[in-house]
Design a protein around this motif. Structure first.
Motif, PDB file in Angstrom:
ATOM      1  N   VAL A  55       0.854  -1.185   0.000  1.00 33.06           N
ATOM      2  CA  VAL A  55       0.000   0.000   0.000  1.00 33.06           C
ATOM      3  C   VAL A  55       0.886   1.229   0.000  1.00 33.06           C
ATOM      4  O   VAL A  55       2.062   1.178   0.376  1.00 33.06           O
ATOM      5  N   SER A  56       0.332   2.347  -0.414  1.00 30.88           N
ATOM      6  CA  SER A  56       1.077   3.593  -0.467  1.00 30.88           C
ATOM      7  C   SER A  56       1.383   4.096   0.935  1.00 30.88           C
ATOM      8  O   SER A  56       0.710   3.740   1.912  1.00 30.88           O
ATOM      9  N   THR A  68      -9.168   9.071   6.957  1.00 30.19           N
ATOM     10  CA  THR A  68     -10.469   9.072   6.294  1.00 30.19           C
ATOM     11  C   THR A  68     -10.694   7.902   5.353  1.00 30.19           C
ATOM     12  O   THR A  68     -11.817   7.698   4.899  1.00 30.19           O
ATOM     13  N   ALA A  69      -9.672   7.124   5.029  1.00 30.03           N
ATOM     14  CA  ALA A  69      -9.874   6.030   4.090  1.00 30.03           C
ATOM     15  C   ALA A  69     -10.810   4.972   4.679  1.00 30.03           C
ATOM     16  O   ALA A  69     -10.862   4.762   5.890  1.00 30.03           O
ATOM     17  N   ARG A  70     -11.544   4.314   3.805  1.00 28.41           N
ATOM     18  CA  ARG A  70     -12.380   3.201   4.217  1.00 28.41           C
ATOM     19  C   ARG A  70     -11.581   1.906   4.117  1.00 28.41           C
ATOM     20  O   ARG A  70     -10.657   1.802   3.323  1.00 28.41           O
ATOM     21  N   HIS A  71     -11.979   0.915   4.885  1.00 31.19           N
ATOM     22  CA  HIS A  71     -11.234  -0.326   4.902  1.00 31.19           C
ATOM     23  C   HIS A  71     -12.152  -1.515   4.629  1.00 31.19           C
ATOM     24  O   HIS A  71     -13.280  -1.579   5.118  1.00 31.19           O
ATOM     25  N   GLY A  85      -8.293  -4.142   2.281  1.00 25.17           N
ATOM     26  CA  GLY A  85      -8.458  -3.183   1.197  1.00 25.17           C
ATOM     27  C   GLY A  85      -8.629  -1.796   1.772  1.00 25.17           C
ATOM     28  O   GLY A  85      -9.332  -1.622   2.780  1.00 25.17           O
ATOM     29  N   VAL A  86      -7.960  -0.818   1.196  1.00 22.87           N
ATOM     30  CA  VAL A  86      -8.204   0.577   1.562  1.00 22.87           C
ATOM     31  C   VAL A  86      -8.822   1.257   0.357  1.00 22.87           C
ATOM     32  O   VAL A  86      -8.372   1.093  -0.775  1.00 22.87           O
ATOM     33  N   ALA A  99      -8.514   2.057  -4.934  1.00 26.27           N
ATOM     34  CA  ALA A  99      -8.370   0.906  -4.056  1.00 26.27           C
ATOM     35  C   ALA A  99      -6.933   0.406  -4.038  1.00 26.27           C
ATOM     36  O   ALA A  99      -6.219   0.480  -5.045  1.00 26.27           O
ATOM     37  N   GLU A 100      -6.518  -0.080  -2.875  1.00 27.07           N
ATOM     38  CA  GLU A 100      -5.246  -0.798  -2.728  1.00 27.07           C
ATOM     39  C   GLU A 100      -5.563  -2.037  -1.908  1.00 27.07           C
ATOM     40  O   GLU A 100      -6.177  -1.943  -0.841  1.00 27.07           O
TER      41      GLU A 100
END
Length: 328
Positions: A55-56, A68-71, A85-86, A99-100
């Motif tokens: 992931v970044s 704030t990202a969703r998981h 997943g983010v 998505a990552e």
């Protein structure tokens, strides 16, 4: 383990958790402290196994800090976290979802990645979905091909060693170098960064919080953030932010983290000055190997780095649903 009920995400959307192979279930939720620890362990293990961060850095910082990202959380039948997943609106397009995905090594080729991707597509709804394939690994490429995702962007990794003598620092007229001063230079640096990366999907969107988050990281070294300023006015013209990370043998690996030049200073030799100044700094810290990221279509930057001895070592590839088109 029974499939959990549909879980609303923090933005108000909802994602029905699709089952994966071998009883894998994907749900969306704001992870609690235990889930964050498990996710970070999963990311670390994947990086060790694959040799590339899955992931970044931005999403890793958000995961640590509850941003704030969703998981998406994929658990196997025994309740073990086997996939992450983010999801985040980004890439310069608030209408797109980026998505990552990360899958545990022993859960690959069992439908886990497909389940995560289906959940991401469900979360995107009618919006375009974009997926980063860090390292463009074979499994990720195969999944993207099966799902009909198309390549829209390539971020190259390049590397070099500092075994040979570096060119001497140039001496552009009216330009001086100094180190970054925390608490004093953030806003000026951000201004140059925004102008230098005005068309860059991620870098140009950095905020003060993004800078301060990195200043809190253990790798941050103010002496390794070199600023070039106008000798007469003191105006910031450009910078080279270097980064070092420990290696398994106790040494340091370097990174050309961010090089930016204000468009108004183009043609004054600032880019070459700060790039070389950063490499000299890294070498002075005992760094032997240096990496960087550069857009695959940035021909001028690729030419500069190639002349300095950098060669391509890999790539992160952004793919998208066909409705996203071929643009960024």
């Amino acid at each position: 383990m029974a499939a959990p009920a549909e879980t609303p995400d923090p933005t108000g959307d909802a994602v029905a958790p699709p089952p994966g192979g071998d009883g894998v279930v994907v749900s969306t939720a704001a992870p609690d402290a235990a889930a964050v620890d498990a996710a970070l362990a999963l990311v670390t293990a994947a990086e060790r196994a694959d040799g590339v961060p899955p992931v970044s850095e931005q999403q890793l910082l958000r995961l640590r800090g509850g941003g704030t990202a969703r998981h998406l959380l994929a658990h196997d039948a025994g309740g073990r976290l086997v996939g992450l997943g983010v999801l985040d609106a980004g890439d310069g397009d608030e209408e797109a979802l980026v998505a990552e995905l990360v899958v545990a090594q022993d859960a690959r080729r069992r439908g886990t990645g497909g389940a995560l991707l289906r959940a991401a597509r469900e979360a995107a709804g009618t919006r375009p979905l974009r997926l980063w394939m860090h390292g463009a690994l074979p499994g990720a490429r195969a999944l993207a091909a099966r799902e009909g995702l198309v390549r829209v962007r390539e971020l190259l990794t390049m590397g070099t060693t500092l075994d040979d003598a570096l060119p001497p620092l140039p001496d552009p007229d009216g330009v001086r170098l100094r180190a970054f001063v925390p608490g004093a230079d953030e806003e000026a640096w951000l201004g140059v960064n925004r102008r230098a990366f005005a068309t860059h999907p991620e870098q140009g969107a950095w905020t003060l919080d993004d800078v301060l988050a990195r200043e809190r990281e253990p790798w941050f070294d103010a002496e390794g953030l070199l600023l070039a300023e106008d000798s007469a006015t003191g105006a910031l013209l450009g910078s080279h932010w270097t980064k070092t990370t420990p290696t398994d043998d106790g040494g340091l690996r370097g990174e050309v983290y961010v090089v930016g030049v204000d468009p108004s200073a183009q043609g004054r030799g600032v880019g070459r000055l700060v790039t070389l100044a950063g490499l000299h700094h890294l070498r002075g810290r005992g760094v032997r190997e240096v990496d960087l990221y550069v857009e695959g279509d940035n021909a001028p930057a690729l030419a500069v780095y190639t002349r300095l001895g950098f060669a391509r070592t890999g790539a992160d590839v952004l793919v998208a649903t066909p409705t996203a088109g071929g643009t960024r």
